[in-house]
Design a protein around this motif. Structure first.
Motif, PDB file in Angstrom:
ATOM      1  N   ARG A 187       0.849  -1.259   0.006  1.00  9.87           N
ATOM      2  CA  ARG A 187       0.061  -0.027  -0.038  1.00  9.87           C
ATOM      3  C   ARG A 187       0.705   1.210   0.212  1.00  9.87           C
ATOM      4  NH1 ARG A 187      -3.219  -2.605  -1.752  1.00  9.87           N
ATOM      5  NH2 ARG A 187      -5.438  -3.045  -1.331  1.00  9.87           N
ATOM      6  N   THR A 188       2.103   1.190   0.164  1.00  8.44           N
ATOM      7  CA  THR A 188       2.966   2.458   0.148  1.00  8.44           C
ATOM      8  C   THR A 188       4.126   2.532  -1.143  1.00  8.44           C
ATOM      9  OG1 THR A 188       4.816   1.364   1.285  1.00  8.44           O
ATOM     10  CG2 THR A 188       2.756   2.319   2.680  1.00  8.44           C
ATOM     11  N   ARG A 189       4.305   3.628  -1.224  1.00 13.70           N
ATOM     12  CA  ARG A 189       5.503   3.821  -2.275  1.00 13.70           C
ATOM     13  C   ARG A 189       6.583   3.161  -2.037  1.00 13.70           C
ATOM     14  NH1 ARG A 189       6.797   9.993  -2.631  1.00 13.70           N
ATOM     15  NH2 ARG A 189       7.518   9.612  -0.447  1.00 13.70           N
ATOM     16  N   LEU A 225       6.123  -0.475  -2.933  1.00  9.81           N
ATOM     17  CA  LEU A 225       6.177  -0.778  -4.498  1.00  9.81           C
ATOM     18  C   LEU A 225       7.855  -0.783  -4.942  1.00  9.81           C
ATOM     19  CD1 LEU A 225       4.231  -0.811  -6.832  1.00  9.81           C
ATOM     20  CD2 LEU A 225       5.133   1.476  -7.229  1.00  9.81           C
ATOM     21  N   ARG A 226       8.207   0.075  -4.477  1.00  7.33           N
ATOM     22  CA  ARG A 226       9.921   0.323  -5.172  1.00  7.33           C
ATOM     23  C   ARG A 226      10.579  -0.954  -4.417  1.00  7.33           C
ATOM     24  NH1 ARG A 226      11.162   6.677  -4.533  1.00  7.33           N
ATOM     25  NH2 ARG A 226       9.457   7.424  -6.006  1.00  7.33           N
ATOM     26  N   ALA A 249      14.246   4.412 -13.543  1.00  7.55           N
ATOM     27  CA  ALA A 249      13.064   5.308 -13.267  1.00  7.55           C
ATOM     28  C   ALA A 249      13.791   6.442 -12.421  1.00  7.55           C
ATOM     29  CB  ALA A 249      11.974   4.445 -12.338  1.00  7.55           C
ATOM     30  N   ILE A 268      15.474   5.978  -9.302  1.00  5.16           N
ATOM     31  CA  ILE A 268      15.453   5.783  -7.960  1.00  5.16           C
ATOM     32  C   ILE A 268      16.824   4.875  -7.608  1.00  5.16           C
ATOM     33  CG2 ILE A 268      14.260   4.802  -6.255  1.00  5.16           C
ATOM     34  CD1 ILE A 268      11.986   4.554  -7.975  1.00  5.16           C
ATOM     35  N   PHE A 317       4.170  -7.247 -12.112  1.00  3.88           N
ATOM     36  CA  PHE A 317       3.366  -5.712 -11.689  1.00  3.88           C
ATOM     37  C   PHE A 317       2.510  -5.259 -12.712  1.00  3.88           C
ATOM     38  CE2 PHE A 317       6.406  -2.999  -8.661  1.00  3.88           C
ATOM     39  CZ  PHE A 317       6.494  -4.242  -7.722  1.00  3.88           C
ATOM     40  N   GLU A 345       1.243   0.040 -12.059  1.00  2.97           N
ATOM     41  CA  GLU A 345       2.312   0.027 -11.027  1.00  2.97           C
ATOM     42  C   GLU A 345       3.688   0.339 -11.709  1.00  2.97           C
ATOM     43  OE1 GLU A 345       0.865  -3.115  -7.434  1.00  2.97           O
ATOM     44  OE2 GLU A 345       1.618  -3.907  -9.388  1.00  2.97           O
ATOM     45  N   ILE A 382       3.491   4.109 -12.617  1.00  2.00           N
ATOM     46  CA  ILE A 382       3.917   5.191 -11.384  1.00  2.00           C
ATOM     47  C   ILE A 382       5.120   4.969 -10.823  1.00  2.00           C
ATOM     48  CG2 ILE A 382       1.459   5.677 -10.899  1.00  2.00           C
ATOM     49  CD1 ILE A 382       1.834   3.974  -8.436  1.00  2.00           C
ATOM     50  N   LEU A 383       5.760   3.730 -11.205  1.00  2.00           N
ATOM     51  CA  LEU A 383       6.974   3.548 -10.210  1.00  2.00           C
ATOM     52  C   LEU A 383       7.996   4.640 -10.251  1.00  2.00           C
ATOM     53  CD1 LEU A 383       8.756   1.479  -8.763  1.00  2.00           C
ATOM     54  CD2 LEU A 383       9.595   0.574 -10.829  1.00  2.00           C
ATOM     55  N   GLY A 384       8.339   5.357  -9.366  1.00  2.00           N
ATOM     56  CA  GLY A 384       9.630   6.207  -9.376  1.00  2.00           C
ATOM     57  C   GLY A 384       8.557   7.705  -9.371  1.00  2.00           C
ATOM     58  N   VAL A 385       7.498   7.728 -10.086  1.00  3.77           N
ATOM     59  CA  VAL A 385       6.925   9.221  -9.996  1.00  3.77           C
ATOM     60  C   VAL A 385       5.749   9.155  -9.150  1.00  3.77           C
ATOM     61  CG1 VAL A 385       7.889  10.009 -11.890  1.00  3.77           C
ATOM     62  CG2 VAL A 385       5.970   8.300 -12.105  1.00  3.77           C
ATOM     63  N   GLU A 386       5.528   8.288  -8.200  1.00  2.00           N
ATOM     64  CA  GLU A 386       4.399   8.214  -7.479  1.00  2.00           C
ATOM     65  C   GLU A 386       4.033   9.613  -6.613  1.00  2.00           C
ATOM     66  OE1 GLU A 386       7.372   6.936  -6.656  1.00  2.00           O
ATOM     67  OE2 GLU A 386       7.105   4.691  -6.789  1.00  2.00           O
ATOM     68  N   LEU A 429       0.109   4.472  -1.952  1.00  2.00           N
ATOM     69  CA  LEU A 429      -0.272   4.067  -3.254  1.00  2.00           C
ATOM     70  C   LEU A 429      -1.639   4.462  -4.129  1.00  2.00           C
ATOM     71  CD1 LEU A 429       1.450   0.678  -3.856  1.00  2.00           C
ATOM     72  CD2 LEU A 429       2.438   3.088  -4.721  1.00  2.00           C
ATOM     73  N   ARG A 465       5.676  10.479 -17.634  1.00  2.00           N
ATOM     74  CA  ARG A 465       6.680  11.260 -17.253  1.00  2.00           C
ATOM     75  C   ARG A 465       6.991  12.478 -17.906  1.00  2.00           C
ATOM     76  NH1 ARG A 465       7.210   6.509 -15.646  1.00  2.00           N
ATOM     77  NH2 ARG A 465       8.130   5.750 -13.759  1.00  2.00           N
TER      78      ARG A 465
END
Lengths: 320, 545
Positions: free
Chosen positions: A174-176, A179-180, A194, A196, B112, B116, B119-123, B128, B175
């Motif tokens: 449920r959190t960023r 996900l990462r 991306a 990160i 994923f 998902e 948005i990975l990296g630009v959440e 989420l 992006r």
């Protein structure tokens, strides 16, 4: 009921260190860092929590020391496998040996009691907590009994352990950050492109792994037992790894898997109950071996196909 | 003519267009150890255009673009985005500068969902849910605007490769990329999917986006781009308007000399039956059926081309015929059954039966990269009497033989004491081809003979394959390059999903028809467009696999 409840009560208490270690492994492996050093981290945490608790008389200072010890070993694993892209299995094995040897050595040098800490008493141990109304409800059949005998009357770490399950699920899904974290364990290149930091994410995961292993070890020495003895983690780190595979790297399944292992361990403590249920005497040695037999069966892949995180065990190297 | 190797690509004081270039690179250099991947490269890409970058494998195209995307740091040089000097130390800064990149190997998390991944990296924020909801809405708008339809809740591994690529493009657009770099985007697509991609790119261009298309396919450059830059050995050799050049000229610029794009060959004279395959099936380690009953035959003196998108069973077909994997069914060489499962189902027995095999992945299966050229030149045939003296190998004989091969196949550098990894891709392939062809096999199995091979070597290898055919061998050619299949084959079989979809004669078919067969579409159903039929089929196959 009077026979079963004590077994289940023991199940809960024995499952908690497995659960902490299993969730620790879950964070690490979901981020792509395999960690067979859970065992060593637990052991180090068990020793340092017991030692500090014994010396200061405060179990909370002990807990902090245990977590600090575990995080230190995690950091070594992180530096070896993330920064220097070393082999994660070798680093894990090294940590296990290091912890097994150093704890006994320091314990002997410090306390001169044959490689153990003094027995912990009073505030140096986690006391059991009686939940509200436990006394009053204990007379009510079944529900009252379950509440009073099974749910109430554990140390604080048991409740923390159970709360970690939904918390882990929530963080992962449920959190960023979750996900990462999951992404970096599946395809670090996707995370890197991306924009990160793969390294930062993996260190964060390994750090969380360290904290949870610290809780597992501290519970062993200051909750479940009253002090540290040599090799007291007795393979729990490896059982937790088996449970993690059994749980297919999912938090709720991890709870069920560790409860199953805890139940098997509890049975070996109560051969009389087993005999009553099965009507035949079971050798204690067989009951003792049960959790380990299940571990081997799981690791040999007899319980369905478990797909580990795809990038697990592989150091991340940029490529075109 | 706009072709001037000295000044092309350099910023000129009197630019015809007053708007600043979307991208300008000045004097970019990058070395990996002793290898100079990029040498003093300058290039200007005008906004709202499709700019092609063409060059052979290893010419430095991907390195250049990776520098632009912040994946590598250049040793020297400057980058200007919309006229502004910009530092791009990492991918995050590239994204901030409005650059999006679609890599050759997609950077998607396979388990994923589409959302998902996007948005990975630009959440937006630590939770989420709101990010996913916002992305869902934006995705809908983007899909409508650019005809980029993908189910936002589909899991990536269930999507066809073409749709996965769309997700990569959507990722860049989400992006807010103004500049889109695509690295060899059509390598894994069927022709219909490639056409669809180019329609999308044209659409993006109309909306004012700038697109850089990296490819080694001349045809795509001619069809899709406005301007094209040519790279050779780490240098930018020319930048020209696409309308003012020709494939022949581009090929010459890429290679540095005139090349023959067409293969000269006489009509085939098929003789006796050499290879007969009936109902061949292969099930892999995971229990997935890779070949679902393949039947085919090849006669002496003819080339059967197997066409298809990679991963549709061609690899398994070659491996089972070459004795690397086991299968069931019937395979006959010159009328004699060969062992597919027993102890004679190995590569060595196959070689004794006259089956030579040039594997698809030469570095993994064709060569041992750390061994000398002369050692590599005898593998598989090392038990030949002429290479042995009693119990010992006759290394002098092997080396002598290797030197003959080096001369005949023009392998450079001509030194049999170099290890395989010291040769270029093309010369490595020549070592394998020489080893397998020199025995005059009954049948030559050859997979992707020119993958990662420079144009000059392609020309040579093609000639050798035709010469072997003319000498009376049967040839089974597997290639994902349609041009190669069309120009070399005497007959063409198309594979899809472990089956042969159909067989055609090169003169009676075209890329369109073969492209449909490659997607498993035999007949386009009424009321459905070709693209729709192709996509429906590929999605179904992806979900099943």
């Amino acid at each position: 009921m009077d026979l079963i409840l004590p077994v289940l009560d023991t199940t809960v208490r024995l499952a908690i260190p497995l659960l902490f270690a299993c969730l620790a492994g879950l964070f690490s492996e979901r981020a792509g860092i395999f960690d067979i050093g859970l065992e060593g981290k637990m052991l180090a945490a068990a020793f340092f929590s017991a030692a500090l608790a014994a010396v200061t008389g405060s179990v909370w200072l002990g807990l902090l020391a245990g977590i600090a010890a575990s995080i230190t070993l995690s950091a070594i694993h992180g530096i070896a496998s993330i920064t220097f892209r070393g082999n994660q299995l070798i680093s894990g094995v090294a940590i296990n040996f290091l912890a097994a040897g150093l704890t006994v050595l320091i314990a002997q040098d410090w306390f001169q009691q044959g490689g153990r800490t003094p027995s912990l008493i009073g505030g140096a141990r986690f006391e059991t907590i009686d939940l509200p109304f436990a006394e009053a409800l204990s007379g009510v059949p079944i529900f009252g009994q379950i509440y009073a005998d099974l749910i109430s009357g554990h140390t604080i770490l048991v409740y923390v352990g159970f709360l970690c399950v939904p918390l882990t699920w929530w963080i992962l899904f449920r959190t960023r950050f979750g996900l990462r974290l999951r992404a970096v364990g599946e395809n670090p290149a996707a995370v890197d492109t991306a924009g990160i930091s793969v390294v930062w994410l993996r260190f964060a995961a390994v750090g969380i792994c360290g904290i949870l292993c610290g809780l597992a070890g501290a519970y062993l020495a200051t909750g479940l037992q009253a002090g540290f003895v040599k090799d007291m983690s007795s393979g729990r780190g490896f059982i937790a790894l088996a449970a993690l595979i059994f749980a297919k790297w999912r938090p709720w399944y991890a709870l069920y898997a560790t409860l199953l292992f805890g139940f098997l361990q509890a049975l070996s403590l109560r051969p009389d109950v087993v005999e009553l249920i099965f009507r035949v005497p079971m050798p204690v040695q067989f009951l003792d071996a049960l959790p380990y037999i299940l571990t081997v069966v799981i690791l040999a892949g007899f319980v369905g196909k478990a797909i580990p995180p795809k990038a697990g065990g592989e150091p991340y190297v940029k490529e075109r | 003519m706009a072709l001037d190797a000295d000044t092309a690509g350099r910023p000129s004081p009197a630019a015809p267009d007053q708007t600043a270039p979307a991208i300008e690179l000045r004097g970019i250099s990058k070395a990996f150890g002793p290898v100079q991947a990029n040498k003093d490269i300058s290039i200007r890409v005008m906004p709202g255009t499709i700019h092609g970058i063409i060059g052979e494998n290893g010419a430095g195209k991907s390195t250049l673009m990776s520098i632009l995307y912040g994946f590598y740091k250049a040793d020297a040089g400057e980058i200007f985005i919309n006229g502004q000097k910009t530092e791009i130390p990492d991918s995050q800064s590239a994204i901030r500068s409005g650059i999006g990149m679609v890599f050759q190997h997609f950077k998607l998390v396979e388990n994923f969902t589409v959302l998902e991944n996007i948005i990975l990296g630009v959440e937006d924020g630590a939770m989420l849910r709101p990010s996913l909801a916002k992305a869902r809405k934006t995705l809908k708008d983007l899909a409508a605007e650019y005809e980029l339809n993908v189910d936002p809740d589909a899991v990536i591994e269930d999507l066809s490769v073409g749709h996965q690529q769309r997700v990569e493009i959507l990722k860049a657009l989400y992006r807010q990329a103004q500049i889109l770099i695509l690295d060899e985007p059509t390598g894994v697509l069927t022709p219909a999917e490639a056409d669809q991609l180019f329609r999308i790119l044209a659409r993006l261009k109309e909306e004012g986006k700038t697109i850089i298309l990296i490819t080694h396919k001349l045809r795509e450059i001619m069809d899709a781009t406005d301007t094209v830059s040519v790279m050779r050995r780490g240098e930018m050799t020319a930048t020209v308007k696409t309308s003012e050049t020709s494939p022949e000229q581009l090929a010459e610029l890429m290679v540095g000399r005139k090349v023959l794009l067409e293969i000269e060959k006489q009509p085939a004279a098929p003789g006796r039956m050499v290879l007969e395959v009936e109902n061949l099936q292969v099930i892999d380690d995971q229990g997935v059926e890779r070949l679902k009953g393949v039947s085919l035959h090849v006669r002496a003196g003819e080339i059967l081309g197997i066409s298809g998108v990679a991963g549709n069973g061609q690899t398994e077909l070659l491996e089972v015929l070459g004795g690397i994997t086991k299968g069931t069914g019937s395979v006959r060489i010159n009328g004699e059954e060969i062992d597919l499962t027993g102890k004679h189902s190995d590569g060595r027995t196959r070689r004794h039966r006259g089956i030579a095999h040039v594997p698809e992945d030469r570095q993994r299966e064709g060569l041992i990269m750390d061994f000398f050229a002369w050692e590599n030149a005898c593998f598989g045939y090392h038990d030949d009497p002429s290479y042995n003296r009693g119990m010992l190998t006759d290394n002098d004989a092997i080396r002598g033989d290797t030197e003959k091969k080096i001369e005949k196949f023009d392998i450079r550098p001509a030194n049999c004491w170099l290890t395989a990894k010291n040769f270029s891709g093309g010369n490595q392939q020549k070592i394998v081809v020489a080893r397998e062809m020199e025995r005059n096999p009954e049948i030559l199995l050859v997979g992707q003979p020119t993958r990662g091979v420079d144009i000059g070597a392609i020309e040579f290898i093609h000639k050798q394959i035709v010469a072997l055919r003319d000498a009376g061998s049967a040839v089974l050619l597997v290639s994902v390059e349609l041009d190669e299949i069309l120009s070399l084959s005497d007959r063409i079989a198309v594979m899809f999903d472990g089956r042969i979809m159909g067989e055609r004669l090169p003169v009676e078919t075209d890329e369109r028809e073969l492209g449909l067969l490659m997607a498993g579409v035999d007949k386009v159903p009424a009321g459905v467009s070709e693209v729709e039929a192709v996509e429906a089929n590929l999605d179904a196959a992806a979900r099943e696999g």
